[in-house]
Design a protein around this motif. Sequence first.
Motif, mmCIF file in Angstrom:
data_model
loop_
_atom_site.group_PDB
_atom_site.id
_atom_site.type_symbol
_atom_site.label_atom_id
_atom_site.label_comp_id
_atom_site.label_asym_id
_atom_site.label_seq_id
_atom_site.Cartn_x
_atom_site.Cartn_y
_atom_site.Cartn_z
ATOM 1 N N GLN A 263 -6.248 -3.266 -0.552
ATOM 2 C CA GLN A 263 -5.073 -3.779 0.565
ATOM 3 C C GLN A 263 -4.518 -2.557 1.327
ATOM 4 O OE1 GLN A 263 -2.223 -7.081 -0.959
ATOM 5 N NE2 GLN A 263 -3.110 -5.995 -2.872
ATOM 6 N N TRP A 276 1.236 -6.811 2.818
ATOM 7 C CA TRP A 276 -0.265 -6.188 2.325
ATOM 8 C C TRP A 276 -0.960 -7.204 2.839
ATOM 9 C CZ3 TRP A 276 -0.682 -1.261 0.788
ATOM 10 C CH2 TRP A 276 0.392 -0.794 -0.060
ATOM 11 N N GLN A 277 -2.110 -6.557 3.226
ATOM 12 C CA GLN A 277 -3.169 -7.268 3.777
ATOM 13 C C GLN A 277 -4.520 -6.801 3.323
ATOM 14 O OE1 GLN A 277 -2.822 -7.916 8.218
ATOM 15 N NE2 GLN A 277 -0.783 -6.773 8.227
ATOM 16 N N PRO A 278 -5.426 -7.621 3.301
ATOM 17 C CA PRO A 278 -6.941 -7.252 2.888
ATOM 18 C C PRO A 278 -7.289 -6.055 3.539
ATOM 19 C CG PRO A 278 -6.828 -9.722 2.837
ATOM 20 C CD PRO A 278 -5.619 -8.924 3.587
ATOM 21 N N GLN A 279 -7.968 -5.296 2.582
ATOM 22 C CA GLN A 279 -8.386 -3.939 3.476
ATOM 23 C C GLN A 279 -9.464 -4.335 4.558
ATOM 24 O OE1 GLN A 279 -7.739 -1.138 3.891
ATOM 25 N NE2 GLN A 279 -9.551 0.246 4.200
#
Length: 373
Positions: A263, A276-279
């Motif tokens: 993330q 938080w966001q997916p990488q």
Amino acid sequence: IVFGDWSSDVCSSDLNNDGALDVLVANHSSLVDENGLAILYNTGQAPTSAITQPSSGTYTNITGAYTVRGTASEGATSLQISTDGGRTWQSLQDPSNWIFFWTTPSTDGIFTLLTRALDSVGKVQYPPARVQVIVDRTQPEGTLTINDGATYINTPSVTLGVAGSDFYGLAAMRFANPPAGFLAPIPFDSTATWTLDGEDGEKTVQAELTDLAGNTSALIEDTIILDTTPPSCRVLINHDDPYTNSHQVTLTLESNDTNGVTQFRARNSDDEWTAWQPQSTDVLWSLQGSDGVLSLEAQFMDIAGNISSACGDAIVLDTSAPVCTLEINNGAVYTNQNEVTLAISGQDENSLAEMHFRQDRKSTRLNSSHRIR
């Protein structure tokens, strides 16, 4: 004659109320000679016996001779012991501080041991002394989980989940970080706090469970990957260009980690972090602020939950067009030559990069070092 409770297949009566057993009726044995009416002709108080070892409710996993000890009161000339709840009796001739070696049954279960003292005229103790012994030779079973079965952990301190089963109950458990040995046993519980040993990497915890009879389970274990190292962090705005003329930019996100980055989050300077966001490698982003140097920060989280230090980048936002003036041959109205001299003046808050010319709707694009001929 009135007899009492027949629930044990043995019933008795004290006819003259002297505290001694006078009549015994038995219906407990498969042998005819051991059943029926016995007239004991007791007079006076019968002697007594006591079982001092084991205490009632004792667990054992012994196969073979199990030591039973006891005493008898003064006046007892013999002692009888039953290992099957009173169905059959064996005689001991020396009742004082007596010892009996009981051959434990081959099957697990709860077994009743009885003793009764007798005197020289046949008075018999009633009720007999009684203890129950639980024979249990069956291993307990169990399972072990670290942090509810998690694959990764970012701290050496973990919670062990222990599930165990045993017919008569569990008493203790002990743990180890192999190859180190087991620590001292602690009372059985469904959870325990534990500290993993060593540096980052795959860790194994082992456990053994012990039941009330002292039987030990087979070895149980679980593994988890310890990762206490945060990921690296690098962010670039528009592939590290120094200038942009738009608030809309592209972020290049770069992060490395042994077990993987999952993330990211970002923020414009002095603003709140995003969720938080997916990488991702490239992300569209909106800068905030007026023309000038604008900066932002990013952070990364790895699969174990470690968070990187914040890293950042800056870019110059310039949305204002430069100012330009042009003169041909110092402002002359006519010329008789094809070659002329252009006087160009340009101003901008930042530096000038290129200049374009157009003659008769034909465009030429030159940088500032070129001349027109």
